[in-house]
Design a protein around this motif. Structure first.
Motif, mmCIF file in Angstrom:
data_model
loop_
_atom_site.group_PDB
_atom_site.id
_atom_site.type_symbol
_atom_site.label_atom_id
_atom_site.label_comp_id
_atom_site.label_asym_id
_atom_site.label_seq_id
_atom_site.Cartn_x
_atom_site.Cartn_y
_atom_site.Cartn_z
ATOM 1 N N GLN A 124 -0.557 79.111 29.707
ATOM 2 C CA GLN A 124 -0.556 80.512 29.306
ATOM 3 C C GLN A 124 0.443 81.253 30.201
ATOM 4 N N LYS A 125 1.403 81.884 29.607
ATOM 5 C CA LYS A 125 2.376 82.709 30.323
ATOM 6 C C LYS A 125 3.172 81.906 31.357
ATOM 7 N N ALA A 126 3.549 80.687 30.988
ATOM 8 C CA ALA A 126 4.309 79.819 31.889
ATOM 9 C C ALA A 126 5.788 79.891 31.533
ATOM 10 N N LEU A 127 6.595 80.404 32.451
ATOM 11 C CA LEU A 127 8.020 80.615 32.222
ATOM 12 C C LEU A 127 8.802 79.440 32.802
ATOM 13 N N ASN A 128 9.602 78.771 31.976
ATOM 14 C CA ASN A 128 10.333 77.584 32.395
ATOM 15 C C ASN A 128 11.818 77.699 32.075
ATOM 16 N N CYS A 129 12.648 77.245 33.024
ATOM 17 C CA CYS A 129 14.097 77.204 32.840
ATOM 18 C C CYS A 129 14.605 75.844 33.315
ATOM 19 N N PHE A 130 15.455 75.205 32.500
ATOM 20 C CA PHE A 130 16.013 73.900 32.824
ATOM 21 C C PHE A 130 17.540 73.926 32.936
ATOM 22 N N PHE A 131 18.164 75.106 32.977
ATOM 23 C CA PHE A 131 19.603 75.158 33.203
ATOM 24 C C PHE A 131 19.919 74.560 34.580
ATOM 25 N N PRO A 132 20.841 73.598 34.676
ATOM 26 C CA PRO A 132 21.249 73.120 35.997
ATOM 27 C C PRO A 132 22.069 74.179 36.723
ATOM 28 N N MET A 133 21.748 74.400 38.013
ATOM 29 C CA MET A 133 22.372 75.468 38.791
ATOM 30 C C MET A 133 22.897 74.893 40.105
ATOM 31 N N PRO A 134 24.170 74.475 40.137
ATOM 32 C CA PRO A 134 24.725 73.858 41.349
ATOM 33 C C PRO A 134 25.090 74.905 42.406
ATOM 34 N N PHE A 135 25.033 74.495 43.665
ATOM 35 C CA PHE A 135 25.536 75.318 44.764
ATOM 36 C C PHE A 135 26.043 74.376 45.852
ATOM 37 N N HIS A 136 27.131 74.765 46.486
ATOM 38 C CA HIS A 136 27.759 73.907 47.486
ATOM 39 C C HIS A 136 27.224 74.165 48.887
ATOM 40 N N LYS A 137 26.952 75.414 49.212
ATOM 41 C CA LYS A 137 26.491 75.753 50.555
ATOM 42 C C LYS A 137 25.068 76.304 50.570
ATOM 43 N N SER A 138 24.793 77.266 49.698
ATOM 44 C CA SER A 138 23.504 77.930 49.791
ATOM 45 C C SER A 138 23.104 78.521 48.449
ATOM 46 N N ALA A 139 21.802 78.752 48.307
ATOM 47 C CA ALA A 139 21.255 79.439 47.133
ATOM 48 C C ALA A 139 20.132 80.350 47.600
ATOM 49 N N LYS A 140 20.042 81.516 46.969
ATOM 50 C CA LYS A 140 18.968 82.462 47.280
ATOM 51 C C LYS A 140 18.440 83.052 45.981
ATOM 52 N N ILE A 141 17.117 83.135 45.868
ATOM 53 C CA ILE A 141 16.483 83.712 44.684
ATOM 54 C C ILE A 141 15.532 84.804 45.157
ATOM 55 N N THR A 142 15.653 85.989 44.529
ATOM 56 C CA THR A 142 14.794 87.115 44.903
ATOM 57 C C THR A 142 14.065 87.660 43.679
ATOM 58 N N ILE A 143 12.938 88.286 43.942
ATOM 59 C CA ILE A 143 12.135 88.973 42.938
ATOM 60 C C ILE A 143 11.969 90.418 43.404
ATOM 61 N N THR A 144 12.280 91.384 42.541
ATOM 62 C CA THR A 144 12.128 92.794 42.876
ATOM 63 C C THR A 144 11.123 93.433 41.922
ATOM 64 N N ASN A 145 10.121 94.071 42.492
ATOM 65 C CA ASN A 145 9.100 94.751 41.698
ATOM 66 C C ASN A 145 9.521 96.208 41.529
ATOM 67 N N GLU A 146 10.076 96.541 40.367
ATOM 68 C CA GLU A 146 10.481 97.910 40.088
ATOM 69 C C GLU A 146 9.414 98.672 39.317
ATOM 70 N N GLY A 147 8.220 98.109 39.225
ATOM 71 C CA GLY A 147 7.114 98.800 38.589
ATOM 72 C C GLY A 147 6.405 99.734 39.554
ATOM 73 N N SER A 148 5.332 100.347 39.086
ATOM 74 C CA SER A 148 4.564 101.292 39.904
ATOM 75 C C SER A 148 3.293 100.677 40.456
ATOM 76 N N GLN A 149 2.991 99.418 40.078
ATOM 77 C CA GLN A 149 1.802 98.731 40.569
ATOM 78 C C GLN A 149 2.192 97.429 41.260
ATOM 79 N N ASN A 150 1.336 96.962 42.133
ATOM 80 C CA ASN A 150 1.582 95.693 42.805
ATOM 81 C C ASN A 150 1.552 94.527 41.822
ATOM 82 N N ILE A 151 2.338 93.488 42.117
ATOM 83 C CA ILE A 151 2.208 92.205 41.435
ATOM 84 C C ILE A 151 1.139 91.431 42.197
#
Length: 400
Positions: free
Chosen positions: A150-177
């Motif tokens: 239920q509500k499971a989000l999946n991505c299988f695109f290959p995403m290469p990086f040579h030195k580093s990778a960073k992933i962030t999540i920003t909550n722009e809503g008015s309530q906590n996640i």
């Protein structure tokens, strides 16, 4: 896998092994075959020399607070969920979110950064990135993206990086996640080919599209049907990029402000120095590999005016009919033949014939390219991303 593709893959393997060695050959072969469901079967016997890694929301204490319930993502907070040291390739991302706020899929922003580039290569409302462009959950399956129960989000695109990778999540809503669960699966390699391109994804919207007339009753009106558009000047633009690179697909959601069929517009791709479209389509549902208004042209041999389907490369998992307020989702992935460009690329589509319609479009385009992306359009403010209808004139009802 189709039998006639096997000799090509065998030949590709032999050439790669002889030219770049087993390690790099496996990497390149994986990307060549990526999104083909049989690719794992083809490569399974080949010895792997990467290490399998995972960045996860698992509770490091060994207890069961795996989604960080004790540390919710507060309203306005940006949280880094992964910082990886390469060389590596992200091969799968899984998210699921516990959030009570309505339209949190539109209010949470996903960003990804490669190789110390300060600008995000991926920037999108999290729902749109996974094909949920109307801010509502539904289940579907494609090659690179899927939503499971239920509500499971999946991505299988290959995403290469040579030195580093960073992933962030920003909550722009008015309530906590309340909780944000994630597994980010990636391979750490000793080296990657120097010409392996970065993955990019960009969100855009038109709420609404600026149709050139509100004085029409049907898409078949002569003033609409006979209008001309040869250069795509007022088309909806999915993204623009500077090359070299290649375009691999898009997801699109639509909220109709007007009645009748939304998809009379043609796709137009501008490649490098082309002033007119290098690739020109015949209609929106045709670009998304369906036909005849997905049943809303009155041609419905399967007995339904609102049929839906979701295949590996294309789909129409949400079909809302053609009255005002109808909701749609479509997608197309060019995994069979990505569209290459050397200098620049612009992916566009008409909103109605010659851009006469004023419906809402919400899209994410996906591509690979070398170097940083310089032409990104700013993400709209969160309030402007929430789908809502506009009074744009024109008809309100579709076909009876």
């Amino acid at each position: 896998m189709e039998p006639n593709r096997l000799p090509v893959l065998r030949s590709t393997c032999r050439d790669l092994f002889s030219k770049v060695g087993v390690s790099l050959a496996v990497v390149v072969l994986m990307l060549i075959c990526s999104m083909a469901h049989a690719q794992d079967m083809v490569s399974l016997p080949i010895q792997k020399d990467y290490t399998q890694e995972r960045a996860s929301s698992a509770d490091p204490t060994g207890a069961n607070d795996d989604g960080n319930w004790k540390n919710p993502i507060k309203a306005g907070e940006q949280r880094t969920i992964a910082e990886l040291t390469g060389p590596g390739i992200i091969t799968h991302i899984w998210f699921t979110i516990a959030a009570d706020e309505h339209y949190h899929l539109k209010k949470i922003v996903l960003r990804m950064y490669w190789d110390d580039d300060p600008l995000p290569a991926v920037e999108s409302p999290i729902g749109d990135f996974f094909g949920l462009g109307l801010g509502e959950y539904f289940m579907y399956e494609s090659g690179p993206l899927s939503v499971g129960s239920q509500k499971a989000l999946n991505c299988f695109f290959p995403m290469p990086f040579h030195k580093s990778a960073k992933i962030t999540i920003t909550n722009e809503g008015s309530q906590n996640i309340s909780a944000f669960y994630y597994n980010i699966d990636w391979q750490k390699h000793r080296e990657l080919p120097a010409n392996m391109l970065h993955f990019y994804a960009e969100y855009r919207q038109a709420q609404p599209n600026p149709g050139w007339t509100d004085d029409w009753r049907s898409n078949a009106d002569s003033k609409v049907n006979d209008a001309r558009n040869v250069d795509g000047k007022s088309n909806y633009v999915f993204f623009e990029a500077e090359g070299p690179g290649h375009y691999v697909g898009t997801t699109q959601s639509i909220l109709q402000n007007q009645g009748d069929w939304w998809g009379e517009g043609d796709d137009m791709m501008f490649i490098d120095d082309d002033q007119k479209p290098h690739i020109l389509g015949t209609g929106s549902e045709d670009y998304y590999l369906g036909a005849w208004c997905y049943g809303n042209c009155g041609i419905n041999p399967f007995g339904s005016n609102h049929p839906t389907f979701a295949y590996k490369l294309y789909g129409n998992p949400i079909n809302g009919g053609d009255d005002r307020g109808a909701k749609w989702t479509v997608y197309r992935f060019h995994l069979d033949s990505p569209v290459p460009f050397e200098k620049n690329f612009k992916m566009t589509i008409e909103h109605g014939n010659a851009n006469h319609r004023s419906d809402n479009f919400y899209t994410v385009a996906y591509w690979y390219q070398k170097g940083p992306h310089k032409l990104r359009k700013p993400l709209p403010p969160v309030a402007d991303r929430i789908p809502r209808m506009f009074n744009t004139g024109g008809p309100t009802m579709g076909k009876p």
